[in-house]
Design an enzyme around this catalytic site. Structure first.
Site, PDB file in Angstrom:
ATOM      1  N   LEU A  82       0.902  -1.216   0.083  1.00 39.13           N
ATOM      2  CA  LEU A  82      -0.054  -0.008  -0.078  1.00 39.13           C
ATOM      3  C   LEU A  82       0.823   1.255   0.015  1.00 39.13           C
ATOM      4  O   LEU A  82       1.782   1.349   0.781  1.00 39.13           O
ATOM      5  CB  LEU A  82      -0.784   0.049   1.134  1.00 39.13           C
ATOM      6  CG  LEU A  82      -1.862   1.420   1.522  1.00 39.13           C
ATOM      7  CD1 LEU A  82      -2.680   1.232   0.357  1.00 39.13           C
ATOM      8  CD2 LEU A  82      -2.662   0.986   2.698  1.00 39.13           C
ATOM      9  N   HIS A  83       0.620   1.918  -0.888  1.00 42.32           N
ATOM     10  CA  HIS A  83       1.350   3.444  -0.946  1.00 42.32           C
ATOM     11  C   HIS A  83       0.553   4.442  -1.534  1.00 42.32           C
ATOM     12  O   HIS A  83      -0.445   4.246  -2.403  1.00 42.32           O
ATOM     13  CB  HIS A  83       2.599   3.330  -1.700  1.00 42.32           C
ATOM     14  CG  HIS A  83       2.481   2.866  -3.035  1.00 42.32           C
ATOM     15  ND1 HIS A  83       2.365   1.431  -3.506  1.00 42.32           N
ATOM     16  CD2 HIS A  83       2.688   3.546  -4.215  1.00 42.32           C
ATOM     17  CE1 HIS A  83       2.225   1.344  -4.677  1.00 42.32           C
ATOM     18  NE2 HIS A  83       2.610   2.374  -5.181  1.00 42.32           N
ATOM     19  N   VAL A  84       0.563   5.669  -0.706  1.00 39.86           N
ATOM     20  CA  VAL A  84      -0.179   6.827  -1.420  1.00 39.86           C
ATOM     21  C   VAL A  84       0.634   7.787  -2.195  1.00 39.86           C
ATOM     22  O   VAL A  84       1.944   8.049  -1.600  1.00 39.86           O
ATOM     23  CB  VAL A  84      -0.990   7.568  -0.111  1.00 39.86           C
ATOM     24  CG1 VAL A  84      -1.561   9.024  -0.657  1.00 39.86           C
ATOM     25  CG2 VAL A  84      -1.629   6.842   0.657  1.00 39.86           C
TER      26      VAL A  84
END
Length: 139
Positions: A96-98
């Site tokens: 998960l990465h923004v």
């Protein structure tokens, strides 16, 4: 997770331009930025996508994304930012990465086509990381 690039960055075994660290979250420059200063905000815990994220990670992850979205305006004279999360499709690293991408009017970004650029060298990447660190420290 042993074969995860972002876990390796978090562990310090793969080099990256780290711009922020908290007990739950790490932020670092994307090595193939849409625009220079493009930052990835990731949980330290290996979470493949937003779907698997716990409620406890929601506030630290998106709180830090909000802080970086504000800081890129100061650090890079950006007018705003593009903030995005891919889940599986177009997610090149299954952690998960923004994405927080500095934006200015007329910068050429259209829709979801993300042309990529490169930093000239590690020194230029370090300079961008330093500017963002300073802006984050000033918040």
């Amino acid at each position: 997770m042993a074969d995860c690039l972002f876990c390796s960055i978090i562990a310090g075994t793969t080099p990256a331009q780290i711009v922020l660290e908290t007990p739950e979250i790490v932020g670092f420059l994307d090595i193939r930025p849409v625009f220079k200063g493009h930052t990835l905000i990731v949980p330290r815990e290996h979470v493949p996508t937003m779907v698997e994220m716990t409620d406890e990670l929601l506030v630290p992850l998106f709180g830090m994304a909000r802080s970086v979205a504000s800081a890129v305006r100061t650090a890079f004279d950006a007018q705003g930012s593009f903030v995005a999360v891919n889940n599986v499709v177009s997610q090149s690293v299954p952690h998960l990465h923004v994405h927080v991408v500095p934006r200015t009017k007329g910068d050429g970004l259209r829709g979801f086509f993300w042309p990529r650029t490169k930093y000239a060298d590690d020194s230029e990447a370090a300079e961008y990381a330093g500017k963002l660190k300073a802006a984050l420290a000033g918040q």
